[in-house]
Scaffold this active site. Structure first.
Site, PDB file in Angstrom:
ATOM      1  N   HIS A 121       0.356  -1.048   0.218  1.00 12.24           N
ATOM      2  CA  HIS A 121      -0.162  -0.190   0.454  1.00 12.24           C
ATOM      3  C   HIS A 121       0.531   1.340  -0.092  1.00 12.24           C
ATOM      4  CE1 HIS A 121       0.605  -0.024   4.782  1.00 12.24           C
ATOM      5  NE2 HIS A 121       0.928  -0.786   4.277  1.00 12.24           N
ATOM      6  N   ASP A 122      -0.056   2.536  -0.712  1.00 12.11           N
ATOM      7  CA  ASP A 122       0.841   3.553  -0.730  1.00 12.11           C
ATOM      8  C   ASP A 122       2.523   3.272  -1.564  1.00 12.11           C
ATOM      9  OD1 ASP A 122      -1.091   4.872   0.756  1.00 12.11           O
ATOM     10  OD2 ASP A 122      -0.951   3.562   2.214  1.00 12.11           O
ATOM     11  N   GLY A 139       4.790  -0.652   2.735  1.00 11.26           N
ATOM     12  CA  GLY A 139       4.361  -0.391   2.751  1.00 11.26           C
ATOM     13  C   GLY A 139       4.393   1.716   2.171  1.00 11.26           C
TER      14      GLY A 139
END
Length: 262
Positions: A121-122, A139
């Site tokens: 994520h991200d 992440g």
């Protein structure tokens, strides 16, 4: 659409260009958008709010746009955005973003992403990178343009990897790696400059000289990071051809949050 296999499931609401090819048993969710010329192999799952650009080649068993592996995620409307002309090999997993960051995981253009790569994520992956088999991005990781990440390499959350970096096989990257460096190992060590990569990309001898001097200042003269940064800022006076490269390194040092690999 004749180029979507009859066993594939494309849910209502998905925006699929008529030129897209979808293989058997692939599942595409209602909030997915796929651009012209992209091919999706068999047994893929593309879900979430995922946007995929043009002329990508996605091989079988990829999982794109699944919920992030973050216990704080509560179903917020976050996104995955993939650019154009990327090769995404078997068993890759790219997750949505989270509201703890900008809410989007981003992969740029012309990337070569090998089997079993995980992009959490991200993350922000630039353009023309190579991520070899089983490279794992935790992440919030950033990988800049034309970086190469070796197979079985793990990158700690929030780490930044600069442009033109080359990270060797099975490296453990837990600190930021400045542009142009060649690193490997666990613990990680800076081995030198990615000189061969720069030559292949057409860097002139004058630019290379400025980059070599930056490396000496940062890694070979025993200076503190603050002193090294001051010395690097003065290098355009003697290496004007490398001014843009020097500015790139200075900006990276200023943006580092985890400290740089030294």
């Amino acid at each position: 659409m004749s180029n979507i296999h009859p066993t594939a499931i494309v849910e209502a609401g998905a925006r699929i260009d008529p030129s897209v090819t979808v293989g058997p048993y692939t599942v595409i969710g209602p909030d997915v958008s796929i651009g012209a010329g992209t091919t999706v192999g068999p047994h893929c799952v593309i879900e979430g709010r995922t946007t995929i650009g043009a002329d990508n080649r996605i091989f079988q068993f990829a999982s794109l746009g699944a919920a992030p592996q973050d216990k704080k995620y509560a179903g917020e409307p976050t996104r995955l955005v993939i650019g154009d002309r990327n090769t995404i090999r078997e068993f890759c997993t790219f997750n949505l973003g989270t509201t703890q960051d900008k809410g989007v995981t981003t992969i740029g253009d012309d990337n070569w992403i090998m089997a079993y790569v995980h992009i959490a994520h991200d993350c922000v992956v630039g353009n023309q990178t190579i991520l070899a088999n089983n490279a794992t991005l935790a992440g919030h990781v950033q990988v800049a343009d034309q970086a190469i990440i070796g197979g079985l390499t793990g990158i700690h959350q929030f780490v930044k990897v600069g442009a033109h970096v080359m990270a060797g096989f099975a490296s453990h990257i837990s600190q930021d790696v400045p542009p142009f460096m060649m690193v490997d190992g666990n613990p990680l060590a800076v081995r030198g400059l990615n000189l061969e990569g720069l030559r292949r990309r057409g860097f002139s001898a004058a630019r290379m000289a400025g980059i070599k001097q930056m490396h000496r200042v940062l890694y070979r003269q025993g200076l503190t990071l603050e002193s090294a940064r001051t010395a690097i800022a003065e290098l355009p006076l003697t290496h004007p051809e490398a001014s843009a490269d020097i500015a790139l390194v200075l900006a990276f040092l200023d943006a580092s949050t985890r400290g740089i690999a030294r």
